[in-house]
Design a protein around this motif. Sequence first.
Motif, PDB file in Angstrom:
ATOM      1  N   ALA A   1      -5.013 -12.877  -7.540  1.00 37.30           N
ATOM      2  CA  ALA A   1      -5.846 -13.087  -8.737  1.00 37.30           C
ATOM      3  C   ALA A   1      -7.175 -13.729  -8.369  1.00 37.30           C
ATOM      4  O   ALA A   1      -8.240 -13.394  -8.929  1.00 37.30           O
ATOM      5  CB  ALA A   1      -5.091 -13.952  -9.753  1.00 37.30           C
ATOM      6  N   LEU A   2      -7.139 -14.689  -7.453  1.00 39.97           N
ATOM      7  CA  LEU A   2      -8.384 -15.330  -7.033  1.00 39.97           C
ATOM      8  C   LEU A   2      -9.313 -14.327  -6.346  1.00 39.97           C
ATOM      9  O   LEU A   2     -10.520 -14.334  -6.560  1.00 39.97           O
ATOM     10  CB  LEU A   2      -8.067 -16.494  -6.082  1.00 39.97           C
ATOM     11  N   ALA A   3      -8.785 -13.450  -5.521  1.00 40.52           N
ATOM     12  CA  ALA A   3      -9.623 -12.451  -4.835  1.00 40.52           C
ATOM     13  C   ALA A   3     -10.210 -11.455  -5.816  1.00 40.52           C
ATOM     14  O   ALA A   3     -11.375 -11.053  -5.715  1.00 40.52           O
ATOM     15  CB  ALA A   3      -8.795 -11.732  -3.771  1.00 40.52           C
ATOM     16  N   ARG A   4      -9.452 -11.037  -6.839  1.00 43.03           N
ATOM     17  CA  ARG A   4      -9.971 -10.068  -7.800  1.00 43.03           C
ATOM     18  C   ARG A   4     -11.036 -10.668  -8.713  1.00 43.03           C
ATOM     19  O   ARG A   4     -11.849  -9.956  -9.302  1.00 43.03           O
ATOM     20  CB  ARG A   4      -8.800  -9.539  -8.661  1.00 43.03           C
ATOM     21  N   SER A   5     -11.071 -11.976  -8.842  1.00 39.46           N
ATOM     22  CA  SER A   5     -12.116 -12.589  -9.681  1.00 39.46           C
ATOM     23  C   SER A   5     -13.489 -12.520  -9.010  1.00 39.46           C
ATOM     24  O   SER A   5     -14.500 -12.714  -9.674  1.00 39.46           O
ATOM     25  CB  SER A   5     -11.770 -14.049  -9.991  1.00 39.46           C
ATOM     26  N   TYR A   6     -13.493 -12.271  -7.704  1.00 33.64           N
ATOM     27  CA  TYR A   6     -14.777 -12.189  -7.014  1.00 33.64           C
ATOM     28  C   TYR A   6     -15.091 -10.767  -6.558  1.00 33.64           C
ATOM     29  O   TYR A   6     -16.230 -10.326  -6.641  1.00 33.64           O
ATOM     30  CB  TYR A   6     -14.783 -13.136  -5.793  1.00 33.64           C
ATOM     31  N   VAL A   7     -14.106 -10.083  -6.015  1.00 30.29           N
ATOM     32  CA  VAL A   7     -14.340  -8.721  -5.505  1.00 30.29           C
ATOM     33  C   VAL A   7     -13.222  -7.829  -5.980  1.00 30.29           C
ATOM     34  O   VAL A   7     -12.166  -8.298  -6.422  1.00 30.29           O
ATOM     35  CB  VAL A   7     -14.402  -8.712  -3.964  1.00 30.29           C
ATOM     36  N   TRP A   8     -13.434  -6.530  -5.808  1.00 29.39           N
ATOM     37  CA  TRP A   8     -12.377  -5.579  -6.119  1.00 29.39           C
ATOM     38  C   TRP A   8     -12.636  -4.295  -5.380  1.00 29.39           C
ATOM     39  O   TRP A   8     -13.745  -3.847  -5.217  1.00 29.39           O
ATOM     40  CB  TRP A   8     -12.362  -5.278  -7.623  1.00 29.39           C
ATOM     41  N   TRP A   9     -11.637  -3.675  -4.894  1.00 29.29           N
ATOM     42  CA  TRP A   9     -11.651  -2.344  -4.297  1.00 29.29           C
ATOM     43  C   TRP A   9     -10.281  -1.740  -4.453  1.00 29.29           C
ATOM     44  O   TRP A   9      -9.263  -2.447  -4.655  1.00 29.29           O
ATOM     45  CB  TRP A   9     -12.098  -2.380  -2.820  1.00 29.29           C
ATOM     46  N   PRO A  10     -10.178  -0.515  -4.366  1.00 31.99           N
ATOM     47  CA  PRO A  10      -8.881   0.119  -4.555  1.00 31.99           C
ATOM     48  C   PRO A  10      -7.897  -0.325  -3.463  1.00 31.99           C
ATOM     49  O   PRO A  10      -8.223  -0.355  -2.279  1.00 31.99           O
ATOM     50  CB  PRO A  10      -9.173   1.613  -4.466  1.00 31.99           C
ATOM     51  N   GLY A  11      -6.688  -0.712  -3.893  1.00 34.05           N
ATOM     52  CA  GLY A  11      -5.626  -1.156  -2.953  1.00 34.05           C
ATOM     53  C   GLY A  11      -5.789  -2.569  -2.484  1.00 34.05           C
ATOM     54  O   GLY A  11      -5.245  -2.933  -1.432  1.00 34.05           O
ATOM     55  N   ILE A  12      -6.571  -3.394  -3.251  1.00 29.54           N
ATOM     56  CA  ILE A  12      -6.779  -4.768  -2.812  1.00 29.54           C
ATOM     57  C   ILE A  12      -5.486  -5.574  -2.785  1.00 29.54           C
ATOM     58  O   ILE A  12      -5.259  -6.406  -1.900  1.00 29.54           O
ATOM     59  CB  ILE A  12      -7.845  -5.452  -3.713  1.00 29.54           C
ATOM     60  N   ASP A  13      -4.550  -5.364  -3.742  1.00 33.94           N
ATOM     61  CA  ASP A  13      -3.311  -6.129  -3.815  1.00 33.94           C
ATOM     62  C   ASP A  13      -2.428  -5.846  -2.605  1.00 33.94           C
ATOM     63  O   ASP A  13      -1.845  -6.766  -1.990  1.00 33.94           O
ATOM     64  CB  ASP A  13      -2.558  -5.811  -5.093  1.00 33.94           C
ATOM     65  N   GLY A  14      -2.277  -4.585  -2.218  1.00 29.64           N
ATOM     66  CA  GLY A  14      -1.427  -4.249  -1.069  1.00 29.64           C
ATOM     67  C   GLY A  14      -1.958  -4.804   0.223  1.00 29.64           C
ATOM     68  O   GLY A  14      -1.181  -5.259   1.092  1.00 29.64           O
ATOM     69  N   GLU A  15      -3.306  -4.779   0.377  1.00 28.98           N
ATOM     70  CA  GLU A  15      -3.878  -5.305   1.603  1.00 28.98           C
ATOM     71  C   GLU A  15      -3.681  -6.814   1.708  1.00 28.98           C
ATOM     72  O   GLU A  15      -3.440  -7.348   2.793  1.00 28.98           O
ATOM     73  CB  GLU A  15      -5.361  -4.947   1.670  1.00 28.98           C
ATOM     74  N   ILE A  16      -3.809  -7.534   0.550  1.00 30.16           N
ATOM     75  CA  ILE A  16      -3.603  -8.988   0.587  1.00 30.16           C
ATOM     76  C   ILE A  16      -2.141  -9.316   0.958  1.00 30.16           C
ATOM     77  O   ILE A  16      -1.857 -10.229   1.749  1.00 30.16           O
ATOM     78  CB  ILE A  16      -4.004  -9.609  -0.760  1.00 30.16           C
ATOM     79  N   GLU A  17      -1.165  -8.574   0.389  1.00 28.92           N
ATOM     80  CA  GLU A  17       0.248  -8.830   0.696  1.00 28.92           C
ATOM     81  C   GLU A  17       0.545  -8.563   2.171  1.00 28.92           C
ATOM     82  O   GLU A  17       1.283  -9.330   2.817  1.00 28.92           O
ATOM     83  CB  GLU A  17       1.133  -7.941  -0.193  1.00 28.92           C
ATOM     84  N   ALA A  18      -0.028  -7.504   2.726  1.00 28.70           N
ATOM     85  CA  ALA A  18       0.208  -7.215   4.134  1.00 28.70           C
ATOM     86  C   ALA A  18      -0.392  -8.276   5.032  1.00 28.70           C
ATOM     87  O   ALA A  18       0.171  -8.661   6.060  1.00 28.70           O
ATOM     88  CB  ALA A  18      -0.350  -5.845   4.480  1.00 28.70           C
ATOM     89  N   TRP A  19      -1.548  -8.770   4.659  1.00 33.73           N
ATOM     90  CA  TRP A  19      -2.189  -9.821   5.471  1.00 33.73           C
ATOM     91  C   TRP A  19      -1.360 -11.106   5.463  1.00 33.73           C
ATOM     92  O   TRP A  19      -1.199 -11.778   6.488  1.00 33.73           O
ATOM     93  CB  TRP A  19      -3.598 -10.062   4.910  1.00 33.73           C
ATOM     94  N   VAL A  20      -0.808 -11.465   4.285  1.00 36.24           N
ATOM     95  CA  VAL A  20      -0.002 -12.697   4.208  1.00 36.24           C
ATOM     96  C   VAL A  20       1.295 -12.528   4.985  1.00 36.24           C
ATOM     97  O   VAL A  20       1.775 -13.465   5.640  1.00 36.24           O
ATOM     98  CB  VAL A  20       0.256 -13.057   2.738  1.00 36.24           C
ATOM     99  N   LYS A  21       1.920 -11.347   4.946  1.00 36.90           N
ATOM    100  CA  LYS A  21       3.185 -11.155   5.661  1.00 36.90           C
ATOM    101  C   LYS A  21       3.017 -11.310   7.166  1.00 36.90           C
ATOM    102  O   LYS A  21       3.925 -11.776   7.843  1.00 36.90           O
ATOM    103  CB  LYS A  21       3.744  -9.758   5.362  1.00 36.90           C
ATOM    104  N   HIS A  22       1.878 -10.937   7.680  1.00 36.64           N
ATOM    105  CA  HIS A  22       1.681 -11.037   9.116  1.00 36.64           C
ATOM    106  C   HIS A  22       1.083 -12.368   9.548  1.00 36.64           C
ATOM    107  O   HIS A  22       0.815 -12.567  10.725  1.00 36.64           O
ATOM    108  CB  HIS A  22       0.739  -9.895   9.587  1.00 36.64           C
ATOM    109  N   CYS A  23       0.919 -13.304   8.611  1.00 35.84           N
ATOM    110  CA  CYS A  23       0.382 -14.626   8.956  1.00 35.84           C
ATOM    111  C   CYS A  23       1.484 -15.424   9.654  1.00 35.84           C
ATOM    112  O   CYS A  23       2.584 -15.630   9.106  1.00 35.84           O
ATOM    113  CB  CYS A  23      -0.106 -15.333   7.696  1.00 35.84           C
ATOM    114  N   GLN A  24       1.250 -15.908  10.870  1.00 33.86           N
ATOM    115  CA  GLN A  24       2.254 -16.643  11.633  1.00 33.86           C
ATOM    116  C   GLN A  24       2.588 -17.970  10.986  1.00 33.86           C
ATOM    117  O   GLN A  24       3.747 -18.360  10.904  1.00 33.86           O
ATOM    118  CB  GLN A  24       1.737 -16.858  13.063  1.00 33.86           C
ATOM    119  N   ALA A  25       1.619 -18.699  10.524  1.00 37.08           N
ATOM    120  CA  ALA A  25       1.850 -20.001   9.906  1.00 37.08           C
ATOM    121  C   ALA A  25       2.629 -19.860   8.611  1.00 37.08           C
ATOM    122  O   ALA A  25       3.496 -20.691   8.296  1.00 37.08           O
ATOM    123  CB  ALA A  25       0.535 -20.712   9.671  1.00 37.08           C
ATOM    124  N   CYS A  26       2.329 -18.814   7.838  1.00 37.04           N
ATOM    125  CA  CYS A  26       3.062 -18.621   6.580  1.00 37.04           C
ATOM    126  C   CYS A  26       4.531 -18.291   6.830  1.00 37.04           C
ATOM    127  O   CYS A  26       5.433 -18.749   6.101  1.00 37.04           O
ATOM    128  CB  CYS A  26       2.399 -17.500   5.783  1.00 37.04           C
TER     129      CYS A  26
END
Length: 385
Positions: free
Chosen positions: A3-28
Amino acid sequence: MKALARSYVWWPGIDGEIEAWVKHCQACQESRPDPPRAPVQSWESARAPWSCLHVDFAGPFQGKTFFIVVDSYTKWLEVALVPSTSTSAAIRVLRRLFATHGLPDTLVSDNGTAFTSGEFQTFTAQNAIRHIRSAPFHPATNGQAERMVRTTKDTLRRMTQGDWEYRLATFLLAQHSTPSSTTGRSPAELLMGRRLAIRLDRLHPDRAQDEVVVGEGRNPRTFEAQDPAYAKNFGAGPAWVPATVTRVTGPVSYEVLTDGGQCWRRHCDQIRRRFPGENQEEEDRSKESQGNSGAVRPIEQQGQAGEAESVNTERTREAERTPEPELRLSEQVAPDQTAPSQPASLEREPEPEPQTREHPRPQRTRRAPAYLEDYECDLPGRTGT
């Protein structure tokens, strides 16, 4: 974050890309909470009693260490007091149980050093037992043993009387005879096919002790108190010794008292009836008379009394051999005459007083022979009629 990312930018498939980035975060991934618990997976059902055993150590508990063994099929529990949590202690207990109930098919344990050692692996391999170890740091995998460990600790904590052997025996008897909530029957019924007899069974009238039934066709020899008998002697001396039955201790067992004062317990096959002879009866009567005469005399007095009795006996025998004094001529009266009153001068001579003794013999009465009654005899000093 999406939600925070969509308040500033938007592109098609933004939600899927954010979820994939968080899943591959080592600290998370390292700070993520534990996953939800998986449903409980039950063990394979045991096919027969004593086919699958769960083992574990319990303790130290109040300074003691216990080895727990529970049968998965019957819920039969065994608790043994061991000196330590070593492999040799576990094998020693298992060998004793296997000698009683036989070898199991499967043995489940945790990953303790006592069960992962080479000695334990050799023991299970030699007895053709499949050894299954639970997941490390997951006690629920070996839940049967863990639950019994908790039950054992809770029960022993409440028992304060007696030593540890007494506590364990009392606890195991109650556990083996109590129906399980899982099976609906007691562990003893499932493992041995019968109920264990406890003190409550003694109160039921149907469980009262039956009368002793003597074998048909044979009547055992019976004796009563004070019966004379011969008792089998298993010590030094004669094979059979005289005795007296003092008490009946069972259907075919008796308590006898020998003449030597020894008290024995003998079977009826080891007792023979004794028929005392004439000499024995006289001795018994003399013993009874001596017992009724009063206190026992000292040894010196008994000796003096024996000498006096022998002297009196000899004197009595001499008096018996001496003929009775004959009547004087004046004392002889014709048969058809009445004897007048005799003066003091014509009376019989005084007879000697018999010697007294403790047991005088009866005096014999001398009479003329019966075959001379029809004859007239001329006796010296007597005129014929």
